[in-house]
Structures are given as structure tokens and as C-alpha cells.
Design a protein around this motif. Sequence first.
Motif, PDB file in Angstrom:
ATOM      1  N   VAL A  77      46.076  75.083  27.763  1.00  0.00           N
ATOM      2  CA  VAL A  77      46.387  76.088  28.780  1.00  0.00           C
ATOM      3  C   VAL A  77      45.149  76.957  28.969  1.00  0.00           C
ATOM      4  CG1 VAL A  77      47.858  78.027  29.420  1.00  0.00           C
ATOM      5  CG2 VAL A  77      48.827  76.085  28.168  1.00  0.00           C
ATOM      6  N   GLY A  78      44.574  76.929  30.166  1.00  0.00           N
ATOM      7  CA  GLY A  78      43.365  77.701  30.445  1.00  0.00           C
ATOM      8  C   GLY A  78      42.160  76.799  30.569  1.00  0.00           C
ATOM      9  N   ALA A  79      41.571  76.760  31.778  1.00  0.00           N
ATOM     10  CA  ALA A  79      40.405  75.910  32.036  1.00  0.00           C
ATOM     11  C   ALA A  79      39.141  76.743  32.222  1.00  0.00           C
ATOM     12  CB  ALA A  79      40.652  75.032  33.266  1.00  0.00           C
ATOM     13  N   GLY A  80      39.088  77.890  31.533  1.00  0.00           N
ATOM     14  CA  GLY A  80      37.859  78.673  31.533  1.00  0.00           C
ATOM     15  C   GLY A  80      36.819  77.987  30.664  1.00  0.00           C
ATOM     16  N   GLU A  81      35.796  78.734  30.267  1.00  0.00           N
ATOM     17  CA  GLU A  81      34.723  78.134  29.477  1.00  0.00           C
ATOM     18  C   GLU A  81      35.240  77.550  28.173  1.00  0.00           C
ATOM     19  OE1 GLU A  81      31.540  77.551  30.276  1.00  0.00           O
ATOM     20  OE2 GLU A  81      32.104  78.249  32.267  1.00  0.00           O
ATOM     21  N   VAL A  82      36.095  78.302  27.462  1.00  0.00           N
ATOM     22  CA  VAL A  82      36.599  77.833  26.173  1.00  0.00           C
ATOM     23  C   VAL A  82      37.478  76.597  26.362  1.00  0.00           C
ATOM     24  CG1 VAL A  82      38.008  78.410  24.166  1.00  0.00           C
ATOM     25  CG2 VAL A  82      36.453  80.117  25.123  1.00  0.00           C
ATOM     26  N   GLY A  83      38.461  76.694  27.260  1.00  0.00           N
ATOM     27  CA  GLY A  83      39.359  75.565  27.494  1.00  0.00           C
ATOM     28  C   GLY A  83      38.634  74.342  28.003  1.00  0.00           C
ATOM     29  N   VAL A 138      45.647  67.096  28.679  1.00  0.00           N
ATOM     30  CA  VAL A 138      46.155  67.649  29.929  1.00  0.00           C
ATOM     31  C   VAL A 138      45.753  69.115  29.992  1.00  0.00           C
ATOM     32  CG1 VAL A 138      48.183  68.156  31.324  1.00  0.00           C
ATOM     33  CG2 VAL A 138      48.132  66.080  29.923  1.00  0.00           C
ATOM     34  N   LEU A 139      45.107  69.531  31.084  1.00  0.00           N
ATOM     35  CA  LEU A 139      44.683  70.920  31.262  1.00  0.00           C
ATOM     36  C   LEU A 139      45.546  71.606  32.307  1.00  0.00           C
ATOM     37  CD1 LEU A 139      40.777  71.194  31.242  1.00  0.00           C
ATOM     38  CD2 LEU A 139      42.359  72.819  30.255  1.00  0.00           C
ATOM     39  N   ILE A 140      45.922  72.853  32.021  1.00  0.00           N
ATOM     40  CA  ILE A 140      46.719  73.642  32.965  1.00  0.00           C
ATOM     41  C   ILE A 140      45.958  74.917  33.297  1.00  0.00           C
ATOM     42  CG2 ILE A 140      48.871  74.909  33.324  1.00  0.00           C
ATOM     43  CD1 ILE A 140      50.200  73.049  31.315  1.00  0.00           C
ATOM     44  N   ASP A 141      45.825  75.234  34.588  1.00  0.00           N
ATOM     45  CA  ASP A 141      45.207  76.491  35.001  1.00  0.00           C
ATOM     46  C   ASP A 141      45.717  76.847  36.393  1.00  0.00           C
ATOM     47  OD1 ASP A 141      42.482  78.105  33.887  1.00  0.00           O
ATOM     48  OD2 ASP A 141      43.011  78.460  35.976  1.00  0.00           O
ATOM     49  N   LYS A 142      45.833  78.144  36.649  1.00  0.00           N
ATOM     50  CA  LYS A 142      46.353  78.584  37.946  1.00  0.00           C
ATOM     51  C   LYS A 142      45.255  78.828  38.971  1.00  0.00           C
ATOM     52  CE  LYS A 142      46.678  83.427  36.403  1.00  0.00           C
ATOM     53  NZ  LYS A 142      47.604  84.565  36.205  1.00  0.00           N
ATOM     54  N   ASP A 143      43.989  78.652  38.573  1.00  0.00           N
ATOM     55  CA  ASP A 143      42.857  78.838  39.482  1.00  0.00           C
ATOM     56  C   ASP A 143      42.479  77.492  40.104  1.00  0.00           C
ATOM     57  OD1 ASP A 143      40.371  79.159  40.694  1.00  0.00           O
ATOM     58  OD2 ASP A 143      39.709  80.665  39.248  1.00  0.00           O
ATOM     59  N   PRO A 144      42.626  77.318  41.422  1.00  0.00           N
ATOM     60  CA  PRO A 144      42.314  76.034  42.059  1.00  0.00           C
ATOM     61  C   PRO A 144      40.861  75.597  41.850  1.00  0.00           C
ATOM     62  CG  PRO A 144      43.503  77.463  43.578  1.00  0.00           C
ATOM     63  CD  PRO A 144      43.144  78.297  42.393  1.00  0.00           C
ATOM     64  N   GLN A 145      39.927  76.552  41.820  1.00  0.00           N
ATOM     65  CA  GLN A 145      38.524  76.195  41.630  1.00  0.00           C
ATOM     66  C   GLN A 145      38.276  75.619  40.239  1.00  0.00           C
ATOM     67  OE1 GLN A 145      36.139  76.121  43.971  1.00  0.00           O
ATOM     68  NE2 GLN A 145      37.792  76.705  45.380  1.00  0.00           N
ATOM     69  N   ARG A 146      38.943  76.163  39.251  1.00  0.00           N
ATOM     70  CA  ARG A 146      38.803  75.636  37.892  1.00  0.00           C
ATOM     71  C   ARG A 146      39.411  74.240  37.780  1.00  0.00           C
ATOM     72  NH1 ARG A 146      40.129  80.754  33.837  1.00  0.00           N
ATOM     73  NH2 ARG A 146      38.193  81.924  34.236  1.00  0.00           N
ATOM     74  N   VAL A 147      40.547  74.047  38.408  1.00  0.00           N
ATOM     75  CA  VAL A 147      41.183  72.728  38.385  1.00  0.00           C
ATOM     76  C   VAL A 147      40.291  71.708  39.086  1.00  0.00           C
ATOM     77  CG1 VAL A 147      43.159  71.383  39.209  1.00  0.00           C
ATOM     78  CG2 VAL A 147      43.515  73.658  38.206  1.00  0.00           C
ATOM     79  N   LYS A 148      39.676  72.128  40.180  1.00  0.00           N
ATOM     80  CA  LYS A 148      38.758  71.236  40.896  1.00  0.00           C
ATOM     81  C   LYS A 148      37.567  70.869  40.015  1.00  0.00           C
ATOM     82  CE  LYS A 148      35.798  71.050  45.025  1.00  0.00           C
ATOM     83  NZ  LYS A 148      35.285  71.785  46.195  1.00  0.00           N
TER      84      LYS A 148
END
Length: 379
Positions: A6-12, A27-37
Motif C-alpha cells: 500500500v503506497g507507491a511513493g519512493e519507499v513503496g 500488487v501495488l495500491i495507490d490513489k495517485d494516478p501519476q504514481r500508478v502510471k
Amino acid sequence: MKIIIVGAGEVGFHIARKLSEETQDVVLIDKDPQRVKRVNEHLDVQAFLGSGTSPGVLRDAGIKMVDMLVAATDSDEVNLIACLLAKNLNPYLIKVARVRNEEYLQESRLFEPDMLGIDHIINPMSEMADQIRSLMEIPGASDVIEFVDGRVKLIGVTIGKNSPYVGQKLLSLTQAEGRILVGAILREEQVLIPKGNDVILENDLVYVVVRNDELDQTRHLFNPKAESLKRVFIVGGGRTGTHLARRLDPTGVNTKIIEKDSHQCARLSEILANVIVINGNGTDKELLEEENIRGVDFMVAITGDEEIKYPYLPPGKGPWRQKNHRQSQQVELCAAHDHHRHRHGGQPEALGRESDPPAYPAGENRFRRSAEGGTRRSH
């Protein structure tokens, strides 16, 4: 193993990349479309757009079938709630949470099975401070990894061109040094499992296994001319800098920490008994020279400010140079990225050591302001 992050920031993102390289099902989950992209473009993992605190999103990500959930967002609260939901949706998975707030960490009861039920807590700031402290304890080491609660250490040593071990066979090294075990050699991005007849080359990163109670007997292997650590300078009084300062506070090492936020300085002066707290800018040339930056053995820059990351250092007399045959090291850190890099070097050069500022009595902390900050206060 199937793992939800959960969280696709730098750490995730970096955790996902490492696990993906190990062929784990991630599997990665994030609510930021840019991070998911970004994840979809650079990693071979599944990415879901949504909140890790949504039971529906967790179900869609396959929470009932996974072996582990890692909550690694920038929000402690989101991480804790994600683990709590995961516990209820799948009681058998392993739950790992990134937690930075000291208030939560002090309430260890929160993480027990009958409460949040979190199996492992990750505090990047604390881990970073511990790693820096380990490097300080072993002058000349490039890497230090502890096992069995610190009773055994795996120490990485970079072999310089003037090292007496260049061209030596491992067998002669282990015979000369007694009970020392060479575990691995990193040579040009290749990991070698060493044998007795293998020869040590310049720039090899040699990993040795040492028992903690035998460390003093083998310390000369890492830096034959090193003396014990006496003076440390920390630039940045944020979470990581505070963690490091608190670890050094009771050790007797002469430590100074510089922070430009006066309110944070006031807080530091309250919680640190022996560390000198300076309210000023880490790029202020005059301030650093006034505090005798040339005389430090180890300097750490830990801020989220890229300018502060490379503070002023007197030309040719920076703390990465060796002075009076004592190794001086510099660690540069950018807390915003939760990573560190360590460097040391330079050949021994006898530099005249300036007289240190007057020492303060043990237990008396000083909160000093730089000239631009106005008056000085002491506690």
C-alpha cells in the motif's frame, strides 16, 4: 509469495522493485494516478488505483489470497488502518507497517495481536540513524549489518590502492588476523564466494564476519590508523537528525547539531542533555568555520533541502580528509528519499588542528543562535 504494498511513493516503489527482482508476486495500491502510471511503466507488478484503507480495493487486490501486506505510505494513520483492515480480511497474513511518529512507537501495546496485530514495524528514520551510528563505531567500514541483536557483525571494507591487503591471498589474511571469516567479495558488481587462494584486488568490497566481542582485535583491519570517534557534526534537526543525536547523547562523543528552525532547536535543547544545539543555516560558511568544521571526525548532512545536503566545507580541509592520522568521514543524506550514501577517502594528511571551542560541563546543553539569528541562549 504474494505481497500487497500500500503506497507507491519512493519507499513503496523501491520495495516493489526489489521484490519483483526476486520474482515475488507483487500488487501495488495507490490513489495517485501519476504514481500508478509510473509503476505500470517501470515495474513488472500489478498496480491498483485506489485507497489502501478501502476494504473493496483490498478485496479486488486479492487480500484473501496474499501472504503479506506492507503499508508504506507517507501517512502513519493510513498504514495502521490498512493493517487493521487486512487483519480482519485475512487473519493469516503477515502485516508490516511504516510508522514514523514516536508517539505511536512508544505505545507498543497498540501493535499486539489483540489490538492492531501488526507483525513488523518499519521506522526508516530510526533505521537510518542506527546505520550511521554503526558506521561511526567502525572507522573505515563501508557497510555494517548486524545479526543476533548486534552480537555478530557483517562488515564491508573497501580495499584502497595503498592497502597492505592488495594482492594478498585470503588464506594469508585469515591466518594473519586470527579468527576472521571473509564471507563475500563484491568486485565490479559481481558477488564472489571467496576461497583461500583468491587474491584481494584494489577496489574490492570485502565483507568479513566478526563477533562483537572481538571487534577491537580486528578493528585495525578496517583502518589501521583510526582512533576512537571524538567529534561529530550533524546538519539537520529533523526526525533522522534527532534520532541520531539522541543515540549519541549519552556516549560522551562531542556532538553538535545545527538546525535553522528555532522552534525545533528549542525542542532539541529540551530532549538532549549533552549535544550542542545550534540555531543556524548549514550552508553558512562563517558559522561552520566558527564551529570548527575542519576538526570533526564525522559529518552527517540529513535534511530534505538539496542545498543543505552539500553544506559549505573549507577547500582542501573538508571532513572527508584524514587529520592527525584519524579517519574523518562524511555521510550525505536526503531524508526525503529515505536512503543514504556513505563515502570516505583521501590519503593521510597532517593538518594543523584548530583549537576546539570551550567544552561545556557534562549534562549542560547549549542552545546557540548564529549571528544572523540574534542572541544566544543556554539551557
